[in-house]
Design a protein around this motif. Sequence first.
Motif, PDB file in Angstrom:
ATOM      1  N   ARG A 456       0.834  -1.204   0.000  1.00 42.12           N
ATOM      2  CA  ARG A 456       0.000   0.000   0.000  1.00 42.12           C
ATOM      3  C   ARG A 456       0.872   1.259   0.000  1.00 42.12           C
ATOM      4  O   ARG A 456       0.597   2.218  -0.730  1.00 42.12           O
ATOM      5  CB  ARG A 456      -0.924  -0.014   1.210  1.00 42.12           C
ATOM      6  N   VAL A 457       1.944   1.263   0.809  1.00 44.28           N
ATOM      7  CA  VAL A 457       2.847   2.416   0.845  1.00 44.28           C
ATOM      8  C   VAL A 457       3.557   2.574  -0.489  1.00 44.28           C
ATOM      9  O   VAL A 457       3.684   3.687  -1.021  1.00 44.28           O
ATOM     10  CB  VAL A 457       3.869   2.256   1.991  1.00 44.28           C
ATOM     11  N   ALA A 458       4.022   1.463  -1.076  1.00 44.19           N
ATOM     12  CA  ALA A 458       4.727   1.542  -2.360  1.00 44.19           C
ATOM     13  C   ALA A 458       3.810   2.082  -3.449  1.00 44.19           C
ATOM     14  O   ALA A 458       4.228   2.909  -4.278  1.00 44.19           O
ATOM     15  CB  ALA A 458       5.262   0.162  -2.737  1.00 44.19           C
ATOM     16  N   GLN A 459       2.569   1.623  -3.479  1.00 47.51           N
ATOM     17  CA  GLN A 459       1.637   2.095  -4.509  1.00 47.51           C
ATOM     18  C   GLN A 459       1.281   3.564  -4.315  1.00 47.51           C
ATOM     19  O   GLN A 459       0.880   4.235  -5.276  1.00 47.51           O
ATOM     20  CB  GLN A 459       0.379   1.226  -4.484  1.00 47.51           C
ATOM     21  N   LYS A 460       1.422   4.058  -3.103  1.00 48.71           N
ATOM     22  CA  LYS A 460       1.201   5.478  -2.857  1.00 48.71           C
ATOM     23  C   LYS A 460       2.184   6.317  -3.659  1.00 48.71           C
ATOM     24  O   LYS A 460       1.883   7.447  -4.056  1.00 48.71           O
ATOM     25  CB  LYS A 460       1.350   5.752  -1.355  1.00 48.71           C
ATOM     26  N   TYR A 461       3.372   5.762  -3.927  1.00 48.74           N
ATOM     27  CA  TYR A 461       4.412   6.456  -4.694  1.00 48.74           C
ATOM     28  C   TYR A 461       4.552   5.845  -6.093  1.00 48.74           C
ATOM     29  O   TYR A 461       5.641   5.831  -6.666  1.00 48.74           O
ATOM     30  CB  TYR A 461       5.739   6.393  -3.948  1.00 48.74           C
ATOM     31  N   LEU A 462       3.432   5.327  -6.630  1.00 48.73           N
ATOM     32  CA  LEU A 462       3.390   4.774  -7.993  1.00 48.73           C
ATOM     33  C   LEU A 462       4.384   3.633  -8.162  1.00 48.73           C
ATOM     34  O   LEU A 462       4.989   3.475  -9.236  1.00 48.73           O
ATOM     35  CB  LEU A 462       3.659   5.877  -9.027  1.00 48.73           C
ATOM     36  N   GLY A 463       4.550   2.840  -7.122  1.00 46.13           N
ATOM     37  CA  GLY A 463       5.462   1.702  -7.169  1.00 46.13           C
ATOM     38  C   GLY A 463       4.762   0.417  -6.799  1.00 46.13           C
ATOM     39  O   GLY A 463       3.536   0.317  -6.800  1.00 46.13           O
ATOM     40  N   ASP A 464       5.554  -0.580  -6.434  1.00 46.81           N
ATOM     41  CA  ASP A 464       5.002  -1.880  -6.053  1.00 46.81           C
ATOM     42  C   ASP A 464       6.083  -2.653  -5.323  1.00 46.81           C
ATOM     43  O   ASP A 464       7.202  -2.150  -5.116  1.00 46.81           O
ATOM     44  CB  ASP A 464       4.529  -2.652  -7.281  1.00 46.81           C
ATOM     45  N   ILE A 465       5.755  -3.880  -4.936  1.00 41.40           N
ATOM     46  CA  ILE A 465       6.735  -4.733  -4.263  1.00 41.40           C
ATOM     47  C   ILE A 465       6.959  -5.987  -5.092  1.00 41.40           C
ATOM     48  O   ILE A 465       6.139  -6.352  -5.941  1.00 41.40           O
ATOM     49  CB  ILE A 465       6.276  -5.102  -2.835  1.00 41.40           C
ATOM     50  N   GLU A 466       8.075  -6.616  -4.828  1.00 42.00           N
ATOM     51  CA  GLU A 466       8.425  -7.870  -5.490  1.00 42.00           C
ATOM     52  C   GLU A 466       9.009  -8.806  -4.446  1.00 42.00           C
ATOM     53  O   GLU A 466       9.877  -8.401  -3.662  1.00 42.00           O
ATOM     54  CB  GLU A 466       9.443  -7.601  -6.604  1.00 42.00           C
ATOM     55  N   ILE A 467       8.507 -10.017  -4.395  1.00 40.69           N
ATOM     56  CA  ILE A 467       9.045 -10.979  -3.439  1.00 40.69           C
ATOM     57  C   ILE A 467       9.488 -12.223  -4.196  1.00 40.69           C
ATOM     58  O   ILE A 467       8.960 -12.548  -5.257  1.00 40.69           O
ATOM     59  CB  ILE A 467       8.008 -11.365  -2.361  1.00 40.69           C
ATOM     60  N   VAL A 479      13.775 -12.474  -0.579  1.00 39.61           N
ATOM     61  CA  VAL A 479      14.048 -11.087  -0.947  1.00 39.61           C
ATOM     62  C   VAL A 479      12.732 -10.330  -1.056  1.00 39.61           C
ATOM     63  O   VAL A 479      11.821 -10.739  -1.789  1.00 39.61           O
ATOM     64  CB  VAL A 479      14.819 -10.995  -2.276  1.00 39.61           C
ATOM     65  N   LEU A 480      12.643  -9.245  -0.312  1.00 39.60           N
ATOM     66  CA  LEU A 480      11.542  -8.298  -0.447  1.00 39.60           C
ATOM     67  C   LEU A 480      12.103  -7.038  -1.083  1.00 39.60           C
ATOM     68  O   LEU A 480      12.971  -6.384  -0.504  1.00 39.60           O
ATOM     69  CB  LEU A 480      10.916  -7.975   0.918  1.00 39.60           C
ATOM     70  N   ARG A 481      11.629  -6.717  -2.254  1.00 40.04           N
ATOM     71  CA  ARG A 481      12.114  -5.553  -2.988  1.00 40.04           C
ATOM     72  C   ARG A 481      10.961  -4.549  -3.117  1.00 40.04           C
ATOM     73  O   ARG A 481       9.910  -4.878  -3.677  1.00 40.04           O
ATOM     74  CB  ARG A 481      12.632  -5.981  -4.357  1.00 40.04           C
ATOM     75  N   VAL A 482      11.172  -3.359  -2.582  1.00 39.96           N
ATOM     76  CA  VAL A 482      10.147  -2.314  -2.590  1.00 39.96           C
ATOM     77  C   VAL A 482      10.599  -1.202  -3.525  1.00 39.96           C
ATOM     78  O   VAL A 482      11.684  -0.653  -3.353  1.00 39.96           O
ATOM     79  CB  VAL A 482       9.905  -1.750  -1.172  1.00 39.96           C
ATOM     80  N   MET A 483       9.766  -0.868  -4.505  1.00 34.23           N
ATOM     81  CA  MET A 483      10.109   0.139  -5.510  1.00 34.23           C
ATOM     82  C   MET A 483       9.149   1.318  -5.389  1.00 34.23           C
ATOM     83  O   MET A 483       7.929   1.131  -5.390  1.00 34.23           O
ATOM     84  CB  MET A 483      10.031  -0.469  -6.910  1.00 34.23           C
ATOM     85  N   MET A 484       9.698   2.526  -5.285  1.00 37.34           N
ATOM     86  CA  MET A 484       8.907   3.747  -5.187  1.00 37.34           C
ATOM     87  C   MET A 484       9.480   4.800  -6.114  1.00 37.34           C
ATOM     88  O   MET A 484      10.697   4.929  -6.241  1.00 37.34           O
ATOM     89  CB  MET A 484       8.908   4.250  -3.737  1.00 37.34           C
ATOM     90  N   GLN A 485       8.601   5.543  -6.732  1.00 35.24           N
ATOM     91  CA  GLN A 485       9.022   6.550  -7.707  1.00 35.24           C
ATOM     92  C   GLN A 485       9.305   7.865  -6.994  1.00 35.24           C
ATOM     93  O   GLN A 485       8.500   8.380  -6.216  1.00 35.24           O
ATOM     94  CB  GLN A 485       7.945   6.755  -8.750  1.00 35.24           C
ATOM     95  N   LEU A 486      10.495   8.428  -7.271  1.00 31.76           N
ATOM     96  CA  LEU A 486      10.900   9.719  -6.699  1.00 31.76           C
ATOM     97  C   LEU A 486      10.428  10.844  -7.607  1.00 31.76           C
ATOM     98  O   LEU A 486      10.631  10.812  -8.817  1.00 31.76           O
ATOM     99  CB  LEU A 486      12.414   9.786  -6.540  1.00 31.76           C
ATOM    100  N   THR A 487       9.812  11.832  -7.006  1.00 31.90           N
ATOM    101  CA  THR A 487       9.468  13.051  -7.738  1.00 31.90           C
ATOM    102  C   THR A 487       9.917  14.247  -6.939  1.00 31.90           C
ATOM    103  O   THR A 487       9.900  14.242  -5.717  1.00 31.90           O
ATOM    104  CB  THR A 487       7.948  13.148  -7.974  1.00 31.90           C
ATOM    105  N   THR A 488      10.347  15.278  -7.616  1.00 32.24           N
ATOM    106  CA  THR A 488      10.816  16.504  -6.947  1.00 32.24           C
ATOM    107  C   THR A 488       9.812  17.600  -7.183  1.00 32.24           C
ATOM    108  O   THR A 488       9.193  17.699  -8.258  1.00 32.24           O
ATOM    109  CB  THR A 488      12.184  16.925  -7.498  1.00 32.24           C
ATOM    110  N   ASP A 489       9.616  18.417  -6.178  1.00 33.14           N
ATOM    111  CA  ASP A 489       8.669  19.527  -6.273  1.00 33.14           C
ATOM    112  C   ASP A 489       9.238  20.651  -7.143  1.00 33.14           C
ATOM    113  O   ASP A 489      10.425  20.900  -7.143  1.00 33.14           O
ATOM    114  CB  ASP A 489       8.333  20.064  -4.881  1.00 33.14           C
TER     115      ASP A 489
END
Length: 489
Positions: A456-467, A479-489
């Motif tokens: 849920r947290v990863a999808q908040k940042y347009l990402g996802d998880i991979e196990i 392996v738990l891999r959490v991917m989140m997209q970085l955006t700058t203001d």
Amino acid sequence: MDRMDLYYSILTNIHRQCQFLSLAYCLVMWVKPFLPRGTKVYRVGVAYVAAMMITYYIPLVMSGKLAYGIGIGTAFLVMCLLDREYIGQKIFLAVTFNCLRWQIYWIIIIIMDVKMWIWSQLYLYTMERGNIPWIFDMFGMQWFWLDVMGTIVEMVIEFLFMYGAVRFMLHAYGRKREHMGLKEFVLLVMPVVSGLAGEEITRYHRNIYERETGKSLYDLSGYDPLVTLYAVICFATILTMTYVYRRWKNEREEDTQREVFARQMTDMENHIAQVERLYRDMRSLRHDMGNHLMTLERLYNTGEYEAAQRYAKTMHEEMQDTFSDVQSGNPVTDVILSGRKKEMEEKGIVLDCNFHYPQDGNINAFDISVILNNGLSNAIEAVERERGASATDSLDGNDTSVAYHVFVSSYLAKNMYIMEIVNDYAGELVTDPQSGLLLSAKSGMGHGFGLANIRRVAQKYLGDIEIGKEKYSDRDCFVLRVMMQLTTD
């Protein structure tokens, strides 16, 4: 062939074809929520209609139960070809639909009896009066038109019953594709099987009665209402059991959510306690810093250089204990990682940390703390289970020679911030093909709780998880891999 016989044959064929089409429509509505989005679900209905047409028109004598069994079996095979997951659930859908159809057929019997009674009363009325309305007297087809109207009413009522049953079942059972265990399958199918078995027993006794007496069992007064009552009871039992099952399932999911929430609250309390301890230590150190400096100055002024060095060393150790030995770039993650590291040291687990908080971007420290707390908590539990299993398998029952590791790292891949939480694991992973999450927290992996919140947290940042299970530093690891997209203001 007599003209009236031809008309009745056409009426019977139209009745059957409309019946097959209406059943196919209800079947498609029933199975659609349980097939992947975008699947051509209409093929299930087409296969059902085709199978029923073939069994109806082939020049072979077969029972209606066998014919409808072939129809629903064909639809089940098409469902499996469209989606090869959740086979247990698909069996339940097919068997339940076929049983509901039979129960509704027996309920319709009482309506057919009412129709026949109305026809008989109308016949007596017309014979006594000798005054037949002209619209019924055209070409001597009055009874045929009555049968047409009766057949239409019967088809409409049968469709409404089936449509209503499917809608209620979808409401009671839900519209969720899910793995159905053996116990759950048996619980849901038992009322269905009992209904089919009861109908088969009734048919068996009816055949014996008709063979021995040469009379139809339907001629017995009160037989049809009893059969209809039995069908209604079976029908209500299926609907009620499905509804109770879904309520039980929802309560289990709510219990799981409450347990996850309770764990998060515990993690948050531990986090707050660590921050408060760090704050007290820092205040105490700041308060005593003047005294420490004054003591060092006196020792140096009096030539007590060795004592001054020992005192300075003691001060350095106290400062090391006060400040976190993990430098991740954020005080929140520093406290979490240092607290987990101490917890792991007490349990004999080695933490290899290469984690760095993203300085530039929109990711909130609280969201990172949710991922770290849940992921590390799951990793610690999994390692303890792994160590317990290894100790049980060892000769002395206490294998302490193996060092168990947990790895935490993070890195950037273009605009994606990726976190990895890895722990030793030698078993097999059982995942849900739809969600990608582990099926159960009781399966021995220890990662069942919290993964949904991490996703849920990863999808908040347009990402996802991979196990998954991978080789990590030449070790078999989860392996738990959490991917989140970085955006700058």
